[in-house]
Design a protein around this motif. Structure first.
Motif, PDB file in Angstrom:
ATOM      1  N   SER A  70       0.810  -1.218   0.000  1.00  0.00           N
ATOM      2  CA  SER A  70       0.000   0.000   0.000  1.00  0.00           C
ATOM      3  C   SER A  70       0.846   1.271   0.000  1.00  0.00           C
ATOM      4  N   LYS A  71       2.160   1.135  -0.068  1.00  0.00           N
ATOM      5  CA  LYS A  71       3.011   2.334  -0.074  1.00  0.00           C
ATOM      6  C   LYS A  71       2.686   3.288  -1.225  1.00  0.00           C
ATOM      7  N   PRO A  72       2.374   2.774  -2.443  1.00  0.00           N
ATOM      8  CA  PRO A  72       1.989   3.724  -3.504  1.00  0.00           C
ATOM      9  C   PRO A  72       0.755   4.547  -3.142  1.00  0.00           C
ATOM     10  N   ILE A  73      -0.219   3.917  -2.481  1.00  0.00           N
ATOM     11  CA  ILE A  73      -1.413   4.649  -2.066  1.00  0.00           C
ATOM     12  C   ILE A  73      -1.050   5.713  -1.041  1.00  0.00           C
ATOM     13  N   GLU A  74      -0.163   5.366  -0.141  1.00  0.00           N
ATOM     14  CA  GLU A  74       0.229   6.288   0.931  1.00  0.00           C
ATOM     15  C   GLU A  74       1.113   7.417   0.418  1.00  0.00           C
ATOM     16  N   GLN A  75       2.037   7.115  -0.497  1.00  0.00           N
ATOM     17  CA  GLN A  75       3.094   8.056  -0.855  1.00  0.00           C
ATOM     18  C   GLN A  75       2.835   8.852  -2.119  1.00  0.00           C
ATOM     19  N   LEU A  76       2.000   8.333  -3.024  1.00  0.00           N
ATOM     20  CA  LEU A  76       1.783   9.015  -4.297  1.00  0.00           C
ATOM     21  C   LEU A  76       0.488   9.825  -4.259  1.00  0.00           C
ATOM     22  N   ASP A  77       0.531  11.028  -4.806  1.00  0.00           N
ATOM     23  CA  ASP A  77      -0.647  11.890  -4.819  1.00  0.00           C
ATOM     24  C   ASP A  77      -1.517  11.654  -6.044  1.00  0.00           C
ATOM     25  N   ASP A  78      -0.911  11.218  -7.142  1.00  0.00           N
ATOM     26  CA  ASP A  78      -1.675  10.989  -8.366  1.00  0.00           C
ATOM     27  C   ASP A  78      -2.440   9.673  -8.245  1.00  0.00           C
ATOM     28  N   PRO A  79      -3.774   9.694  -8.267  1.00  0.00           N
ATOM     29  CA  PRO A  79      -4.537   8.473  -8.036  1.00  0.00           C
ATOM     30  C   PRO A  79      -4.342   7.407  -9.108  1.00  0.00           C
ATOM     31  N   ALA A  80      -4.206   7.819 -10.354  1.00  0.00           N
ATOM     32  CA  ALA A  80      -4.020   6.846 -11.435  1.00  0.00           C
ATOM     33  C   ALA A  80      -2.709   6.095 -11.260  1.00  0.00           C
ATOM     34  N   GLU A  81      -1.651   6.822 -10.953  1.00  0.00           N
ATOM     35  CA  GLU A  81      -0.342   6.191 -10.741  1.00  0.00           C
ATOM     36  C   GLU A  81      -0.359   5.304  -9.501  1.00  0.00           C
ATOM     37  N   ALA A  82      -0.953   5.801  -8.430  1.00  0.00           N
ATOM     38  CA  ALA A  82      -0.982   5.048  -7.172  1.00  0.00           C
ATOM     39  C   ALA A  82      -1.768   3.748  -7.322  1.00  0.00           C
ATOM     40  N   LEU A  83      -2.921   3.811  -7.949  1.00  0.00           N
ATOM     41  CA  LEU A  83      -3.742   2.614  -8.128  1.00  0.00           C
ATOM     42  C   LEU A  83      -3.062   1.613  -9.059  1.00  0.00           C
ATOM     43  N   THR A  84      -2.410   2.115 -10.097  1.00  0.00           N
ATOM     44  CA  THR A  84      -1.684   1.232 -11.023  1.00  0.00           C
ATOM     45  C   THR A  84      -0.604   0.451 -10.292  1.00  0.00           C
ATOM     46  N   GLU A  85       0.190   1.143  -9.485  1.00  0.00           N
ATOM     47  CA  GLU A  85       1.288   0.489  -8.766  1.00  0.00           C
ATOM     48  C   GLU A  85       0.756  -0.436  -7.674  1.00  0.00           C
ATOM     49  N   TYR A  86      -0.309  -0.031  -7.023  1.00  0.00           N
ATOM     50  CA  TYR A  86      -0.903  -0.858  -5.966  1.00  0.00           C
ATOM     51  C   TYR A  86      -1.409  -2.184  -6.540  1.00  0.00           C
ATOM     52  N   ILE A  87      -2.131  -2.120  -7.635  1.00  0.00           N
ATOM     53  CA  ILE A  87      -2.668  -3.332  -8.254  1.00  0.00           C
ATOM     54  C   ILE A  87      -1.549  -4.234  -8.748  1.00  0.00           C
ATOM     55  N   LYS A  88      -0.540  -3.669  -9.383  1.00  0.00           N
ATOM     56  CA  LYS A  88       0.599  -4.461  -9.858  1.00  0.00           C
ATOM     57  C   LYS A  88       1.293  -5.163  -8.699  1.00  0.00           C
ATOM     58  N   THR A  89       1.486  -4.456  -7.595  1.00  0.00           N
ATOM     59  CA  THR A  89       2.175  -5.038  -6.441  1.00  0.00           C
ATOM     60  C   THR A  89       1.340  -6.136  -5.800  1.00  0.00           C
ATOM     61  N   LYS A  90       0.034  -5.915  -5.697  1.00  0.00           N
ATOM     62  CA  LYS A  90      -0.834  -6.936  -5.104  1.00  0.00           C
ATOM     63  C   LYS A  90      -0.835  -8.206  -5.944  1.00  0.00           C
ATOM     64  N   LEU A  91      -0.834  -8.067  -7.262  1.00  0.00           N
ATOM     65  CA  LEU A  91      -0.775  -9.245  -8.125  1.00  0.00           C
ATOM     66  C   LEU A  91       0.572  -9.946  -8.011  1.00  0.00           C
ATOM     67  N   ARG A  92       1.627  -9.170  -7.834  1.00  0.00           N
ATOM     68  CA  ARG A  92       2.963  -9.759  -7.676  1.00  0.00           C
ATOM     69  C   ARG A  92       3.027 -10.611  -6.408  1.00  0.00           C
ATOM     70  N   ILE A  93       2.337 -10.188  -5.372  1.00  0.00           N
ATOM     71  CA  ILE A  93       2.295 -10.975  -4.138  1.00  0.00           C
ATOM     72  C   ILE A  93       1.574 -12.299  -4.384  1.00  0.00           C
ATOM     73  N   SER A  94       0.470 -12.265  -5.114  1.00  0.00           N
ATOM     74  CA  SER A  94      -0.244 -13.500  -5.440  1.00  0.00           C
ATOM     75  C   SER A  94       0.637 -14.440  -6.248  1.00  0.00           C
ATOM     76  N   ARG A  95       1.443 -13.874  -7.122  1.00  0.00           N
ATOM     77  CA  ARG A  95       2.345 -14.688  -7.941  1.00  0.00           C
ATOM     78  C   ARG A  95       3.487 -15.276  -7.118  1.00  0.00           C
ATOM     79  N   ASP A  96       4.081 -14.462  -6.256  1.00  0.00           N
ATOM     80  CA  ASP A  96       5.310 -14.865  -5.558  1.00  0.00           C
ATOM     81  C   ASP A  96       5.052 -15.572  -4.231  1.00  0.00           C
ATOM     82  N   HIS A  97       3.872 -15.386  -3.637  1.00  0.00           N
ATOM     83  CA  HIS A  97       3.572 -15.983  -2.331  1.00  0.00           C
ATOM     84  C   HIS A  97       2.231 -16.713  -2.354  1.00  0.00           C
ATOM     85  N   PRO A  98       2.044 -17.645  -3.289  1.00  0.00           N
ATOM     86  CA  PRO A  98       0.714 -18.263  -3.433  1.00  0.00           C
ATOM     87  C   PRO A  98       0.268 -19.066  -2.221  1.00  0.00           C
TER      88      PRO A  98
END
Length: 205
Positions: A70-98
């Motif tokens: 959730s660091k992108p949500i916390e640290q980035l002011d641009d919502p489009a950028e923050a949501l993009t990075e948040y979703i990518k990171t959450k999917l990466r967790i599903s991939r790497d820590h199934p």
């Protein structure tokens, strides 16, 4: 010795992730984990002392990435950028820590009986932060007026399902396992879905 210790601890946690995910906490014995890891049972107790400690280590192996996500949500002011990075990171967790993700999901679905209080508190504080940031974007007019709670729940469900329901997803896609391209395609789709559906306006100059 420290490298050997670290290697053994990582191995034990990986094996425990799989067994806890497949069998559940109550049905998994330390002896099962030792056998599957090909490590003497006394060594498992040496590194983790109790099954509770090992279970906590398994949960922490996915909780910390989830908290960091959730660091992108916390640290980035641009919502489009923050949501993009948040979703990518959450999917990466599903991939790497199934398996660890499945353990966490099973724990939550069973009422979080074994979830340590400090971990539960950390997750709650993260949720409050995300909701507050969504509310601020709504107030600023860069996101449609919607329920910030349900938006957060939707992102959780849409990203974590790739780990928690991997069998069903792979079955539908006729694959033994998802590859990096599948996760990249999912990230693109989910990002567009959320940004377009929530009428998110980029504030980047």
């Amino acid at each position: 010795m420290s490298k050997i210790r670290e290697k053994n601890q990582v191995l034990i946690i990986e094996v425990a992730c799989r067994l806890f995910a497949l069998q559940g906490y109550a049905a998994t014995k330390m002896a099962d984990i030792a056998k599957a890891a090909n490590i003497p049972k006394p060594n498992v107790y040496y590194y983790f002392s109790t099954k509770d400690n090992l279970y906590r280590a398994v949960l922490e192996s996915v909780i910390q990435p989830l908290l960091d996500a959730s660091k992108p949500i916390e640290q980035l002011d641009d919502p489009a950028e923050a949501l993009t990075e948040y979703i990518k990171t959450k999917l990466r967790i599903s991939r790497d820590h199934p398996y660890a993700s499945k353990v966490f999901a099973n724990e939550v679905m069973s009422g979080a009986k074994y979830l340590p209080q400090d971990i539960a508190d950390g997750l709650l504080q993260q949720s409050k932060m995300i909701i507050a940031k969504f509310e601020s974007w709504i107030d600023e007019g860069v996101m449609a007026p919607l329920s910030p709670q349900h938006l957060m729940f939707t992102i959780w469900a849409a990203t974590q399902t790739y780990a928690d329901f991997s069998w069903q997803i792979c079955n539908v896609m006729d694959k033994a396992a998802l590859d990096n391209n599948d996760y990249a395609e999912a990230a693109t789709f989910l990002t567009q879905f959320v940004i377009n559906g929530c009428q998110v306006k980029s504030t980047a100059s």
